[in-house]
Design a protein around this motif. Structure first.
Motif, PDB file in Angstrom:
ATOM      1  N   ASN A  17       0.831  -1.201   0.000  1.00 30.17           N
ATOM      2  CA  ASN A  17       0.000   0.000   0.000  1.00 30.17           C
ATOM      3  C   ASN A  17       0.872   1.260   0.000  1.00 30.17           C
ATOM      4  O   ASN A  17       0.588   2.241  -0.700  1.00 30.17           O
ATOM      5  N   THR A  18       1.955   1.236   0.765  1.00 25.79           N
ATOM      6  CA  THR A  18       2.866   2.381   0.822  1.00 25.79           C
ATOM      7  C   THR A  18       3.510   2.639  -0.540  1.00 25.79           C
ATOM      8  O   THR A  18       3.562   3.778  -1.012  1.00 25.79           O
ATOM      9  N   ILE A  19       4.011   1.564  -1.171  1.00 31.48           N
ATOM     10  CA  ILE A  19       4.666   1.698  -2.477  1.00 31.48           C
ATOM     11  C   ILE A  19       3.709   2.284  -3.508  1.00 31.48           C
ATOM     12  O   ILE A  19       4.067   3.169  -4.294  1.00 31.48           O
ATOM     13  N   ALA A  20       2.473   1.806  -3.522  1.00 26.83           N
ATOM     14  CA  ALA A  20       1.482   2.274  -4.494  1.00 26.83           C
ATOM     15  C   ALA A  20       1.200   3.761  -4.342  1.00 26.83           C
ATOM     16  O   ALA A  20       0.751   4.417  -5.295  1.00 26.83           O
ATOM     17  N   LYS A  21       1.476   4.312  -3.152  1.00 26.32           N
ATOM     18  CA  LYS A  21       1.134   5.707  -2.881  1.00 26.32           C
ATOM     19  C   LYS A  21       2.349   6.620  -2.745  1.00 26.32           C
ATOM     20  O   LYS A  21       2.235   7.736  -2.255  1.00 26.32           O
ATOM     21  N   THR A  22       3.535   6.163  -3.200  1.00 27.12           N
ATOM     22  CA  THR A  22       4.727   7.017  -3.108  1.00 27.12           C
ATOM     23  C   THR A  22       4.671   8.181  -4.093  1.00 27.12           C
ATOM     24  O   THR A  22       5.368   9.184  -3.938  1.00 27.12           O
ATOM     25  N   VAL A  23       3.851   8.019  -5.150  1.00 30.31           N
ATOM     26  CA  VAL A  23       3.699   9.063  -6.159  1.00 30.31           C
ATOM     27  C   VAL A  23       2.250   9.537  -6.162  1.00 30.31           C
ATOM     28  O   VAL A  23       1.324   8.724  -6.045  1.00 30.31           O
ATOM     29  N   ASN A  24       2.040  10.841  -6.287  1.00 25.85           N
ATOM     30  CA  ASN A  24       0.699  11.417  -6.366  1.00 25.85           C
ATOM     31  C   ASN A  24      -0.054  10.812  -7.554  1.00 25.85           C
ATOM     32  O   ASN A  24       0.482  10.724  -8.666  1.00 25.85           O
ATOM     33  N   VAL A  62       4.511  16.070  -7.000  1.00 27.42           N
ATOM     34  CA  VAL A  62       4.637  14.765  -7.684  1.00 27.42           C
ATOM     35  C   VAL A  62       4.848  13.646  -6.677  1.00 27.42           C
ATOM     36  O   VAL A  62       4.193  12.599  -6.714  1.00 27.42           O
ATOM     37  N   VAL A  63       5.773  13.865  -5.774  1.00 29.90           N
ATOM     38  CA  VAL A  63       6.138  12.838  -4.785  1.00 29.90           C
ATOM     39  C   VAL A  63       5.276  12.992  -3.537  1.00 29.90           C
ATOM     40  O   VAL A  63       5.074  14.112  -3.043  1.00 29.90           O
ATOM     41  N   ASN A  64       4.784  11.879  -3.023  1.00 35.47           N
ATOM     42  CA  ASN A  64       4.021  11.875  -1.774  1.00 35.47           C
ATOM     43  C   ASN A  64       5.026  11.801  -0.619  1.00 35.47           C
ATOM     44  O   ASN A  64       5.431  10.726  -0.198  1.00 35.47           O
ATOM     45  N   TYR A  65       5.414  12.975  -0.129  1.00 38.75           N
ATOM     46  CA  TYR A  65       6.498  13.028   0.858  1.00 38.75           C
ATOM     47  C   TYR A  65       6.150  12.343   2.175  1.00 38.75           C
ATOM     48  O   TYR A  65       7.032  11.854   2.877  1.00 38.75           O
ATOM     49  N   ALA A  66       4.880  12.290   2.499  1.00 36.68           N
ATOM     50  CA  ALA A  66       4.466  11.617   3.737  1.00 36.68           C
ATOM     51  C   ALA A  66       4.841  10.136   3.693  1.00 36.68           C
ATOM     52  O   ALA A  66       5.112   9.518   4.729  1.00 36.68           O
ATOM     53  N   LYS A  67       4.862   9.558   2.481  1.00 41.07           N
ATOM     54  CA  LYS A  67       5.249   8.151   2.321  1.00 41.07           C
ATOM     55  C   LYS A  67       6.749   7.999   2.075  1.00 41.07           C
ATOM     56  O   LYS A  67       7.372   7.036   2.543  1.00 41.07           O
ATOM     57  N   VAL A  68       7.331   8.961   1.331  1.00 36.91           N
ATOM     58  CA  VAL A  68       8.719   8.812   0.880  1.00 36.91           C
ATOM     59  C   VAL A  68       9.742   9.178   1.959  1.00 36.91           C
ATOM     60  O   VAL A  68      10.776   8.518   2.081  1.00 36.91           O
ATOM     61  N   ILE A  69       9.452  10.218   2.754  1.00 38.79           N
ATOM     62  CA  ILE A  69      10.429  10.646   3.764  1.00 38.79           C
ATOM     63  C   ILE A  69      10.782   9.518   4.747  1.00 38.79           C
ATOM     64  O   ILE A  69      11.972   9.293   5.036  1.00 38.79           O
ATOM     65  N   PRO A  70       9.790   8.769   5.299  1.00 38.16           N
ATOM     66  CA  PRO A  70      10.174   7.639   6.168  1.00 38.16           C
ATOM     67  C   PRO A  70      11.030   6.599   5.446  1.00 38.16           C
ATOM     68  O   PRO A  70      11.940   6.018   6.046  1.00 38.16           O
TER      69      PRO A  70
END
Length: 353
Positions: A68-75, A134-142
């Motif tokens: 689920n996290t991977i699918a949402k790393t990009v807007n 573009v990038v979903n930082y809430a998912k990518v920063i962790p």
């Protein structure tokens, strides 16, 4: 477009297979180095538990948080089938290159880097697009933080676990203790292989899920996806064969080996005994299970490398071959940006045809 979706699914499963033999060394390097199992026995052992991880994720944990996290790393506004295709091609290219060179880089981070790089390239083609979204930082920063945290956690846990075991067993007969630790290494390597399967197979699920969700919300519109509270969970519940196949492919990939990386992980960083192998694999497994609990995709490569360094430090700092470790660190740092650049170039080539 349906044909392109099928191509993406096939490529994603190929990446999953490559991930298996690229990362096979993570869970079998120490058990081979200590001669507990032969290389062939070790890959069979690891592959079995890679696949068995499906049942833990599906029936015990009850969901696939990392996918689920991977699918949402990009807007979602910047996801297209071409973006996903370019990201996969970049990830496969970097994985094969690092495998050829015997560098234990992260399959996880090359996939994430490829996905983000292709999405950014796509955003550049859209007039007025806000590149900051573009990038979903809430998912990518962790995920980025755990590039450094995962090996550090593995190292610290392995260090203290080794010290604890040494103190508990300080009066034990050395030969008898060694026999016991060889048996325990079967357990610790199985635990790590379960963590490897659960962590890495889900990443491919996330990419396939992103492609399927895009297809059903933008091309062949399915109202069930539009009204679903969490489209990824809806996808998993109706495409059950995807998680099963993802776990199966990573297991088959593990059975194919990856002996160059086994050599790096099993002996070039530091020499390990059965006791130290148990400590390293257990520490790695603890780190993987913790990250999975929070839905943070981490690199099994980074994790076990940090754990092996941790057991090496208990002997003396010089027992770790820091020159090799620094080379690995550079590969880790470069993986996401290099994969992103490759994906961006591939995206422009794909859109020409």
């Amino acid at each position: 477009m349906f044909t392109l979706l099928i191509v993406i699914i096939v490529l994603a499963l190929i990446f999953d297979y490559i991930n298996g033999f690229h990362d096979a060394a993570n869970s079998i390097a120490t058990i081979v180095a200590t001669k507990v199992l032969t290389p062939f026995q070790a890959v069979l052992w690891a592959a079995f538990f890679n696949f068995a991880a499906y049942f833990i994720s599906r029936y015990w944990i009850g969901e696939f948080k990392i996918g689920n996290t991977i699918a949402k790393t990009v807007n979602v506004d910047f996801i297209t089938l071409e973006v996903i295709l370019a990201g996969l091609i970049a990830a496969i290219t970097w994985n094969l290159l690092t495998w050829k060179l015997g560098i234990p880089s992260s399959s996880s981070h090359t996939l994430i880097g490829g996905f983000m790089g292709a999405a950014l390239a796509h955003a550049f083609t859209i007039d007025g697009a806000d590149l900051n979204t573009v990038v979903n930082y809430a998912k990518v920063i962790p995920i980025v933080l755990f590039i450094f945290c995962a090996p550090l956690i593995g190292m610290i846990v392995a260090y203290f676990l080794t010290i604890l075991i040494l103190n508990i067993c300080r009066k034990a007969n050395p030969a008898r203790a060694d026999r016991w630790f060889k048996r325990l290494q079967l357990v610790s390597s199985a635990l790590f292989s379960l963590g490897h399967g659960a962590n890495d197979a889900q990443k491919v699920m996330g990419i396939i899920g992103a492609a399927v969700i895009y297809y059903h919300t933008n091309i062949e519109v399915d109202p069930n996806y539009l009204k679903a509270e969490d489209p990824f969970k809806y996808f998993v519940s109706h495409w059950e064969w995807v998680p099963i196949t993802s776990f199966l492919m990573i297991g088959l990939g593990t059975m194919s080996g990856g002996w160059k990386i086994v050599k790096t992980m099993g002996s070039k960083i530091t020499k390990v005994t059965s006791l130290e192998g148990v400590a390293a694999e257990t520490a790695g497994a603890i780190t993987l299970y913790t990250s999975e609990h929070f839905g943070i995709p981490v690199s099994t490569t980074h994790t076990i490398t940090g754990s092996i360094i941790g057991v090496g430090i208990t002997k003396r700092v010089s027992a770790v071959r820091w020159g090799v470790t620094i080379s690995l660190l550079w590969a880790w740092i470069l993986t996401i940006p290099v994969s992103a650049i490759i994906a961006g170039l591939v995206y422009y080539l794909v859109t020409l045809f």
